[in-house]
Design a protein around this motif. Structure first.
Motif, PDB file in Angstrom:
ATOM      1  N   ILE A 190       0.823  -1.212   0.000  1.00 53.48           N
ATOM      2  CA  ILE A 190       0.000   0.000   0.000  1.00 53.48           C
ATOM      3  C   ILE A 190       0.858   1.263   0.000  1.00 53.48           C
ATOM      4  CG2 ILE A 190      -1.803   1.246   1.255  1.00 53.48           C
ATOM      5  CD1 ILE A 190      -2.467  -1.470   2.635  1.00 53.48           C
ATOM      6  N   ALA A 191       0.466   2.220  -0.849  1.00 56.32           N
ATOM      7  CA  ALA A 191       1.055   3.563  -0.814  1.00 56.32           C
ATOM      8  C   ALA A 191       0.022   4.500  -0.198  1.00 56.32           C
ATOM      9  CB  ALA A 191       1.421   4.028  -2.217  1.00 56.32           C
ATOM     10  N   TYR A 192       0.375   5.135   0.913  1.00 51.33           N
ATOM     11  CA  TYR A 192      -0.502   6.132   1.523  1.00 51.33           C
ATOM     12  C   TYR A 192      -0.006   7.502   1.085  1.00 51.33           C
ATOM     13  CZ  TYR A 192      -3.264   8.777   4.860  1.00 51.33           C
ATOM     14  OH  TYR A 192      -4.158   9.651   5.430  1.00 51.33           O
ATOM     15  N   LEU A 193      -0.814   8.211   0.317  1.00 49.53           N
ATOM     16  CA  LEU A 193      -0.415   9.512  -0.225  1.00 49.53           C
ATOM     17  C   LEU A 193      -1.144  10.611   0.539  1.00 49.53           C
ATOM     18  CD1 LEU A 193       1.296  11.015  -2.234  1.00 49.53           C
ATOM     19  CD2 LEU A 193      -0.451  10.631  -3.990  1.00 49.53           C
ATOM     20  N   GLY A 194      -0.436  11.246   1.482  1.00 52.08           N
ATOM     21  CA  GLY A 194      -1.029  12.242   2.362  1.00 52.08           C
ATOM     22  C   GLY A 194      -0.572  13.652   2.054  1.00 52.08           C
ATOM     23  N   VAL A 195      -0.744  14.540   3.046  1.00 52.87           N
ATOM     24  CA  VAL A 195      -0.364  15.947   2.903  1.00 52.87           C
ATOM     25  C   VAL A 195       0.446  16.364   4.122  1.00 52.87           C
ATOM     26  CG1 VAL A 195      -2.383  16.496   1.502  1.00 52.87           C
ATOM     27  CG2 VAL A 195      -2.508  16.766   3.986  1.00 52.87           C
ATOM     28  N   THR A 196       0.872  17.619   4.122  1.00 54.66           N
ATOM     29  CA  THR A 196       1.697  18.137   5.201  1.00 54.66           C
ATOM     30  C   THR A 196       1.066  17.921   6.576  1.00 54.66           C
ATOM     31  OG1 THR A 196       2.611  20.168   6.164  1.00 54.66           O
ATOM     32  CG2 THR A 196       0.661  20.418   4.803  1.00 54.66           C
ATOM     33  N   GLU A 197       1.888  17.626   7.554  1.00 52.46           N
ATOM     34  CA  GLU A 197       1.398  17.401   8.911  1.00 52.46           C
ATOM     35  C   GLU A 197       1.085  18.716   9.634  1.00 52.46           C
ATOM     36  OE1 GLU A 197       3.806  14.730  11.159  1.00 52.46           O
ATOM     37  OE2 GLU A 197       3.247  13.002   9.919  1.00 52.46           O
ATOM     38  N   ARG A 198       1.307  19.848   8.987  1.00 47.99           N
ATOM     39  CA  ARG A 198       0.838  21.119   9.565  1.00 47.99           C
ATOM     40  C   ARG A 198      -0.687  21.142   9.603  1.00 47.99           C
ATOM     41  NH1 ARG A 198       4.550  23.238   5.978  1.00 47.99           N
ATOM     42  NH2 ARG A 198       2.880  24.177   4.738  1.00 47.99           N
ATOM     43  N   ASP A 199      -1.286  20.409   8.665  1.00 46.76           N
ATOM     44  CA  ASP A 199      -2.736  20.231   8.669  1.00 46.76           C
ATOM     45  C   ASP A 199      -3.031  19.018   9.544  1.00 46.76           C
ATOM     46  OD1 ASP A 199      -5.403  19.459   8.083  1.00 46.76           O
ATOM     47  OD2 ASP A 199      -5.301  20.447   6.136  1.00 46.76           O
ATOM     48  N   ILE A 200      -3.405  19.271  10.799  1.00 47.37           N
ATOM     49  CA  ILE A 200      -3.552  18.189  11.771  1.00 47.37           C
ATOM     50  C   ILE A 200      -4.644  17.200  11.358  1.00 47.37           C
ATOM     51  CG2 ILE A 200      -4.028  17.617  14.181  1.00 47.37           C
ATOM     52  CD1 ILE A 200      -1.372  19.060  13.727  1.00 47.37           C
TER      53      ILE A 200
END
Length: 345
Positions: A190-200
């Motif tokens: 699995i590839a989990y494609l997320g965003v910056t962790e500044r967005d909690i």
């Protein structure tokens, strides 16, 4: 014989102004303003003004009236971007519910600029907004300082902070249930494609929930990546991941990212879900229209906006409101995910 000036001869009607009312009633403009804002006016003068208003069909501008009043009925709403399905649906819910409660909404778009977001907090407070709603992507020390300085009731949507009331989506459990769903279909690479962790909420909680799910199984290879919210950026990120990792499924932190992955898969000559599965979060309308339909965790943004509107009005009246309200979600199963267990039979 002296002719009487009729309203249509004075250019009155739908576009009549306070000055027109004053002329017809034979009083000063300031007297009309005082009457409209609830000030003291003599009984005879009051009747003249009311007669003039009746003849002209004058309708006071509630926005202008509210700004002049000590207590307004306008809710300032700060939004990071208008071209977002989540933002637009939330705003629709807010606007419709506020109108039903005789409040108005003033929108300040910040185009994802933190500096403009902080400026908007002070600007809306200076315009005497009754309350402020922030569709937040992150809460910084500058936000906290601004909220404390303006001393206006504040409600956060999308992020939470212990010092302020907030309405959030159940990002952690949505991530967890999506993880369980994908694993239950037999996917293990699995590839989990997320965003910056500044967005909690989007960058951290969805990923944490997903991680909790994969910890409950063995022999699972998962790699975590970050991209931007826009489809072209997600498409570029996905093409790189496909070449280096070749996952059997992409779990994407938003539906837009998932659509970028779908575009990348087609450009690489792959078929979804035969060659690779894709899932998203959001439940945007377009996810049902595209082919294949996108499996996603649907959040109810419009309903969340309606609830937030009711809560900010409760705060204005100093009534008790839960510090944190959690909006529900639903896993929507569509064609972008296969059942690998059935395929192996």
């Amino acid at each position: 014989m002296k002719q009487e000036n009729r309203p249509h001869e004075m250019g009155l009607g739908k576009m009549s102004t306070i000055l027109d009312i004053a002329r017809l009633a034979g009083v000063a403009k300031s007297t009309v303003s005082r009457y409209l804002n609830g000030g003291s006016v003599g009984e005879a003068t009051k009747k003249k003004i009311e007669q003039a208003i009746s003849e002209t069909g004058y309708t006071p501008n509630p926005f202008a009236q509210s700004l002049k009043a000590k207590k307004t009925n306008i809710i300032g709403t700060i939004v990071p971007r208008l071209d977002s399905y989540a933002s637009s649906q939330t705003l629709i819910g807010l606007d419709e519910q506020l109108k039903q409660m005789n409040y108005q909404m003033l929108i300040s778009n910040t185009s994802q600029s933190l500096e403009r977001e902080i400026e908007s907090i002070y600007s809306l407070a200076n315009q005497k907004m009754a309350g402020i709603i922030l569709l937040a992507t992150e809460i910084t020390d500058q936000h906290i300082e601004a909220f404390e300085n303006v001393k206006v009731p504040v409600l956060l949507i999308g992020q939470e902070h212990p010092d302020f009331h907030s309405l959030i989506h159940d990002d952690f459990h949505a991530g967890y249930e999506m993880g369980r769903y994908v694993l239950g279909k037999g996917y293990r690479k699995i590839a989990y494609l997320g965003v910056t962790e500044r967005d909690i909420s989007v960058g951290v909680k969805r990923k944490q929930g997903f991680k909790k799910a994969i910890q409950e199984v063995e022999d699972c290879e998962v790699r975590f990546y970050e991209t931007l919210f826009k489809i072209p950026a997600a498409q570029a990120s996905a093409r790189e991941i496909l070449q280096e990792f070749k996952p059997s499924i992409f779990v994407c932190a938003t539906d837009n990212i998932a659509m970028g992955v779908l575009k990348a898969s087609y450009s690489e000559g792959m078929t979804v879900p035969k060659d690779m599965g894709v899932t998203g979060f959001g439940g945007y309308d377009v996810t049902e229209i595209i082919h294949p339909g996108l499996t996603t965790a649907k959040f109810f943004y419009k309903e969340a906006g309606e609830k937030a509107a009711r809560q900010i009005v409760e705060l204005l009246h100093e009534r008790p409101v839960e510090k944190v309200t959690i909006s529900h979600f639903e896993i929507i199963e569509r064609e972008s995910v296969d059942n690998l267990f059935q395929r192996r039979l």
